[in-house]
Scaffold this motif. Structure first.
Motif, short mmCIF file in Angstrom:
data_model
loop_
_atom_site.label_atom_id
_atom_site.label_comp_id
_atom_site.label_asym_id
_atom_site.label_seq_id
_atom_site.Cartn_x
_atom_site.Cartn_y
_atom_site.Cartn_z
N LEU A 154 19.33 -47.88 -71.78
CA LEU A 154 19.87 -49.13 -72.30
C LEU A 154 21.25 -49.43 -71.73
N PRO A 155 21.65 -50.71 -71.69
CA PRO A 155 23.05 -51.01 -71.40
C PRO A 155 23.96 -50.31 -72.40
N SER A 156 25.17 -49.99 -72.00
CA SER A 156 26.05 -49.15 -72.82
C SER A 156 26.40 -49.75 -74.17
N ASP A 157 26.36 -51.08 -74.30
CA ASP A 157 26.76 -51.70 -75.58
C ASP A 157 25.55 -52.02 -76.46
N ASP A 158 24.35 -51.63 -76.04
CA ASP A 158 23.17 -51.83 -76.89
C ASP A 158 23.05 -50.68 -77.87
N ARG A 159 22.35 -50.92 -78.98
CA ARG A 159 22.16 -49.86 -79.96
C ARG A 159 20.79 -49.98 -80.60
N VAL A 160 20.25 -48.83 -80.95
CA VAL A 160 18.95 -48.76 -81.62
C VAL A 160 19.04 -47.68 -82.69
N ASN A 161 18.80 -48.07 -83.94
CA ASN A 161 18.76 -47.09 -85.02
C ASN A 161 17.34 -46.58 -85.27
N ALA A 162 16.35 -47.34 -84.80
CA ALA A 162 14.96 -46.92 -84.98
C ALA A 162 14.65 -45.74 -84.07
N ASN A 163 13.43 -45.23 -84.21
CA ASN A 163 13.00 -44.13 -83.35
C ASN A 163 12.89 -44.63 -81.91
N PHE A 164 13.65 -44.03 -80.99
CA PHE A 164 13.67 -44.50 -79.60
C PHE A 164 13.57 -43.31 -78.65
N ILE A 165 12.71 -42.36 -79.02
CA ILE A 165 12.54 -41.17 -78.19
C ILE A 165 11.15 -41.17 -77.58
N SER A 166 11.00 -40.39 -76.52
CA SER A 166 9.73 -40.28 -75.83
C SER A 166 9.57 -38.85 -75.34
#
Length: 391
Positions: A238-250
């Motif tokens: 992701l771009p450095s200023d984006d954020r995700v609190n949901a599950n974002f693993i693979s």
């Protein structure tokens, strides 16, 4: 399921107030959401902060392994996020669809921040809309041809051969989750770093400890496949200023043969990460989920495979936890029980607070002999350099 041990836990009413504040800030904090396997969007209620449950004193006295097993085997209904406390433990039991290890870290540090009156932007900053699309654009927009090449490579890659040795028979009854908790002190951690610098320069700590754990389990007599599943945080794309609190693993399949060289294994992992194979896997999983609105939950058990696969997750150094109020002269410990994908699989979590490493091995003790896991755990915690011999 994450657990901090040997931290000074604030009074319950202050923790409850902080959890309520986090929940009411909005669904982007993930607290207050109710996962529904039939819906693409989950319901959120501002007043449904996680319930705080008290850990029995005899469980807390036996340490993180007993705490994690107690939570795993707790009877009764479970929320999407439950909080368990003792005077020195903070544990979260989080639905896999709700979030990953990042959510646990952010929630715990925010609880302490709110109690101490420290402002945190995490409560205000909303999730990035369509994060997978953002990650794909950020990774491949400069070179659309790269996306085609990566997709072609991923499709042509041979599937891992799982059947390397006969696995233990999966029991007909319910799974019996168990964990082994290992603490690696700063001295041993520095010894491994010194070995890595001298014998495998440039190799990552994550792959180094993956091979330490994999070798210990194999030498203890556990019939692992030659391929392990490395958990990858796709926020790296992701771009450095984006954020995700949901599950974002693979997951990334990594060839880890018993006689493999660490430097070669590490190079292959870095090549796959650079090619963004984990991001493509995450995108493919998301597309399937949208096409068929079925989401895995705790009550859905995947079909058993015919081999024992090792899953490995390394979150690195958790700097936000270093400023927490730790009990003096006790190990600073972060442990996490990761549900194995199949009853015969083994999952491993590794993380550092300062220069102290914690490793949690999750498995089912009605599939694997607990004595074998304890033998492997003892080797990891006392002689990691010996386990690197030949790597």
């Amino acid at each position: 399921m994450g657990c901090l041990e040997n931290v000074v836990v604030p009074p319950r009413e202050l923790v409850a107030r902080a959890l309520d504040t986090i929940t009411r800030c909005g669904p982007h904090t993930r607290l207050g959401l109710s996962p529904d396997p039939r819906a693409l969007r989950w319901g959120w209620r501002a007043e449904s902060a996680p319930e705080i449950r008290e850990l029995p004193a005899d469980i807390a006295d036996r340490g993180s392994s007993a705490v994690l097993e107690y939570i795993n085997k707790a009877a009764g209904p479970r929320g999407s996020a439950d909080v368990y406390l003792s005077d020195r433990h903070i544990a979260f039991d989080i639905d896999h669809g709700l979030g990953d290890a990042r959510l646990y870290v952010d929630c715990v540090t925010t609880i302490f921040g709110l109690i101490e009156g420290v402002d945190t932007s995490w409560l205000r900053d909303r999730d990035t809309a369509n994060p997978i699309a953002h990650a794909l654009l950020n990774t491949f927009a400069a070179s659309p041809r790269r996306l085609l090449d990566t997709w072609t490579e991923a499709r042509q890659r041979p599937r891992p051969v799982w059947q390397r040795a006969a696995p233990p028979a999966a029991p007909a009854g319910l799974p019996s989750p168990a964990v082994e908790v290992i603490h690696v002190d700063a001295t041993l951690e520095r010894e491994v770093d010194s070995w890595r610098t001298a014998d495998a320069p440039g190799a990552s700590r994550a792959v180094t400890w993956l091979m330490i754990v994999r070798t210990a389990l194999a030498r203890a007599g556990l019939p692992l496949t030659d391929a392990a599943r490395l958990v990858v945080d796709c926020r790296r794309y992701l771009p450095s200023d984006d954020r995700v609190n949901a599950n974002f693993i693979s997951g990334l399949s990594v060839a880890t043969p018993v006689d493999g060289r660490l430097s070669a294994i590490d190079a292959a992992v870095k090549e796959d990460l650079e090619a963004a194979l984990p991001l493509l896997a995450l995108a493919a999983t998301s597309a399937r989920t949208l096409a068929v609105p079925l989401r895995a939950t705790r009550d859905n058990r995947p079909a058993a495979r015919s081999a024992v696969q090792l899953g490995y997750s390394d979150v690195g150094r958790l700097s936000p936890f270093e400023a927490l109020p730790w009990l003096p002269d006790r190990p600073r410990s972060i442990n996490a029980a990761l549900q194995p994908w199949a009853p015969s699989d083994i999952s491993v979590f590794s993380g550092k607070i300062g220069h102290e490493r914690s490793i949690t091995v999750s498995y089912h003790d009605n599939v694997h002999d607990r004595r074998l896991l304890r033998k492997a755990a003892e080797a990891i915690g006392t002689d990691p350099i010996g386990l690197l011999a030949g790597c």
